[in-house]
Design an enzyme around this catalytic site. Structure first.
Site, PDB file in Angstrom:
ATOM      1  N   ASN A 111      41.095  29.806  49.043  1.00  0.00           N
ATOM      2  CA  ASN A 111      40.012  30.280  48.186  1.00  0.00           C
ATOM      3  C   ASN A 111      40.503  30.331  46.752  1.00  0.00           C
ATOM      4  O   ASN A 111      41.695  30.475  46.505  1.00  0.00           O
ATOM      5  CB  ASN A 111      39.606  31.696  48.635  1.00  0.00           C
ATOM      6  CG  ASN A 111      38.467  32.263  47.810  1.00  0.00           C
ATOM      7  OD1 ASN A 111      37.483  31.565  47.534  1.00  0.00           O
ATOM      8  ND2 ASN A 111      38.580  33.520  47.403  1.00  0.00           N
ATOM      9  N   HIS A 113      39.851  32.613  43.338  1.00  0.00           N
ATOM     10  CA  HIS A 113      39.255  33.896  42.955  1.00  0.00           C
ATOM     11  C   HIS A 113      39.450  34.110  41.454  1.00  0.00           C
ATOM     12  O   HIS A 113      40.550  33.896  40.938  1.00  0.00           O
ATOM     13  CB  HIS A 113      39.906  35.030  43.755  1.00  0.00           C
ATOM     14  CG  HIS A 113      39.313  36.364  43.442  1.00  0.00           C
ATOM     15  ND1 HIS A 113      38.106  36.775  43.965  1.00  0.00           N
ATOM     16  CD2 HIS A 113      39.733  37.356  42.619  1.00  0.00           C
ATOM     17  CE1 HIS A 113      37.808  37.977  43.493  1.00  0.00           C
ATOM     18  NE2 HIS A 113      38.780  38.349  42.673  1.00  0.00           N
ATOM     19  N   SER A 140      43.317  32.986  40.657  1.00  0.00           N
ATOM     20  CA  SER A 140      44.321  32.874  41.716  1.00  0.00           C
ATOM     21  C   SER A 140      43.804  31.963  42.820  1.00  0.00           C
ATOM     22  O   SER A 140      42.636  32.063  43.209  1.00  0.00           O
ATOM     23  CB  SER A 140      44.574  34.249  42.363  1.00  0.00           C
ATOM     24  OG  SER A 140      44.833  35.247  41.399  1.00  0.00           O
ATOM     25  N   ASP A 149      40.188  38.898  49.770  1.00  0.00           N
ATOM     26  CA  ASP A 149      40.938  38.566  48.545  1.00  0.00           C
ATOM     27  C   ASP A 149      42.372  39.095  48.567  1.00  0.00           C
ATOM     28  O   ASP A 149      42.940  39.402  47.500  1.00  0.00           O
ATOM     29  CB  ASP A 149      40.199  39.105  47.294  1.00  0.00           C
ATOM     30  CG  ASP A 149      38.825  38.481  47.123  1.00  0.00           C
ATOM     31  OD1 ASP A 149      38.635  37.334  47.558  1.00  0.00           O
ATOM     32  OD2 ASP A 149      37.938  39.153  46.560  1.00  0.00           O
TER      33      ASP A 149
HETATM   34  C1  GAR Z   1      34.460  30.424  40.448  1.00  0.00           C
HETATM   35  O1  GAR Z   1      34.676  31.046  39.214  1.00  0.00           O
HETATM   36  C2  GAR Z   1      35.248  31.089  41.533  1.00  0.00           C
HETATM   37  O2  GAR Z   1      36.454  31.614  41.075  1.00  0.00           O
HETATM   38  C3  GAR Z   1      34.318  32.188  41.966  1.00  0.00           C
HETATM   39  O3  GAR Z   1      33.052  31.608  41.929  1.00  0.00           O
HETATM   40  C4  GAR Z   1      33.018  30.634  40.900  1.00  0.00           C
HETATM   41  C5  GAR Z   1      32.399  29.376  41.452  1.00  0.00           C
HETATM   42  O4  GAR Z   1      32.202  28.451  40.424  1.00  0.00           O
HETATM   43  N1  GAR Z   1      34.629  32.647  43.283  1.00  0.00           N
HETATM   44  C6  GAR Z   1      34.518  33.913  43.659  1.00  0.00           C
HETATM   45  O5  GAR Z   1      34.117  34.780  42.939  1.00  0.00           O
HETATM   46  C7  GAR Z   1      34.940  34.182  45.080  1.00  0.00           C
HETATM   47  N2  GAR Z   1      34.961  35.583  45.340  1.00  0.00           N
HETATM   48  P1  GAR Z   1      31.851  26.948  40.763  1.00  0.00           P
HETATM   49  O6  GAR Z   1      30.699  26.965  41.749  1.00  0.00           O
HETATM   50  O7  GAR Z   1      31.443  26.360  39.431  1.00  0.00           O
HETATM   51  O8  GAR Z   1      33.080  26.296  41.321  1.00  0.00           O
END
Ligand code: GAR
Length: 223
Positions: A111, A113, A140, A149
């Site tokens: 994942n 985060h 991360s 997480d």
């Molecule tokens: C990213 O910033 C990722 O880190 C976050 O969602 C976004 C997805 O962006 N993930 C989380 O918050 C997981 N808990 P994207 O759809 O443009 O890749």
């Protein structure tokens, strides 16, 4: 050394910019993977458009069609396993996963985060970082374990928090780094350089005492 690309499956819920970073890196010949399918729990996820443009199979599996988290995750596992991936990549997949799902893919599930874990687990990380007044923030990549997480970290990137930052300016700075470290982490796994074991992450056969942390302003010389 593997001779064929590593099959992976990517799960998304939204914009899919991290998926795009993987697609672009693969297209440049820098990432030896084959994305077998992109699965979204939302039909309006823009990442589905990105996947289709790249010629990747897409599936929408709406959680609304299932009576429970367990039932949803069982179907998700069925769809994923039919593609026989060696790695399942969560790229903005905004669902809590059942313990059964996580344990099924343990060591093969990663994942990204948007925080410097263990700081700011959960949601709204940029707002919370600004409210806490931290001077540094980041992202991360970690193996997923049943505790949210909290799995062992593969790599992080750090960005400064600047005067006048809003959640969206900070998110943009963090996302630039996400697009750098996620393809790198996947590449390391595809090359067989990274493994999760009971006591943490091993890189090139050596246990990582702490994960590497890239700085936002460094030139991308990492390999
Ligand atoms: C990213 O910033 C990722 O880190 C976050 O969602 C976004 C997805 O962006 N993930 C989380 O918050 C997981 N808990 P994207 O759809 O443009 O890749």
């Amino acid at each position: 050394m593997r001779t064929s690309p590593m099959p992976i499956v990517v799960l998304i819920s939204g914009n899919g910019s991290n998926l795009q970073a993987l697609i672009d890196s693969q297209a440049r010949g820098e990432l030896p993977v084959e994305i077998r399918v992109v699965i979204s729990n939302r039909s309006d996820a823009y990442g589905l458009v990105r996947a289709r443009k790249a010629g990747i199979e897409t599936i929408v599996l709406s959680h609304r069609d299932f009576p429970s988290r367990e039932a949803y995750d069982a179907k998700l596992m069925e769809l994923i396993d039919a593609r026989q991936p060696e790695l399942v990549v969560l790229a903005g997949f905004m669902r809590i996963l059942s313990e059964r799902f996580v344990n099924h893919y343990l060591g093969r599930l990663i994942n990204i985060h948007p925080s410097l874990l263990p700081a700011f687990r959960g949601l709204d990380t940029h707002e919370r970082a600004l409210r806490a007044g931290v001077k540094e923030h980041g992202c991360s990549v970690h193996f997923v374990t049943p505790e949210l997480d909290a799995g062992p970290i593969i790599i992080q990137a750090r960005v400064p928090v600047l005067d006048g930052d809003t959640p969206s300016t900070l998110a943009a700075r963090v996302q630039t780094q996400e697009h750098r470290i996620y393809p790198l982490a996947v590449k390391w796994i595809a090359e067989g350089r990274i493994q999760m074991r009971d006591d943490g992450v091993y890189k090139d056969g050596i246990r990582q005492e702490s994960p590497p942390v890239l700085e936002a302003d460094t030139v991308a010389t990492e390999s």
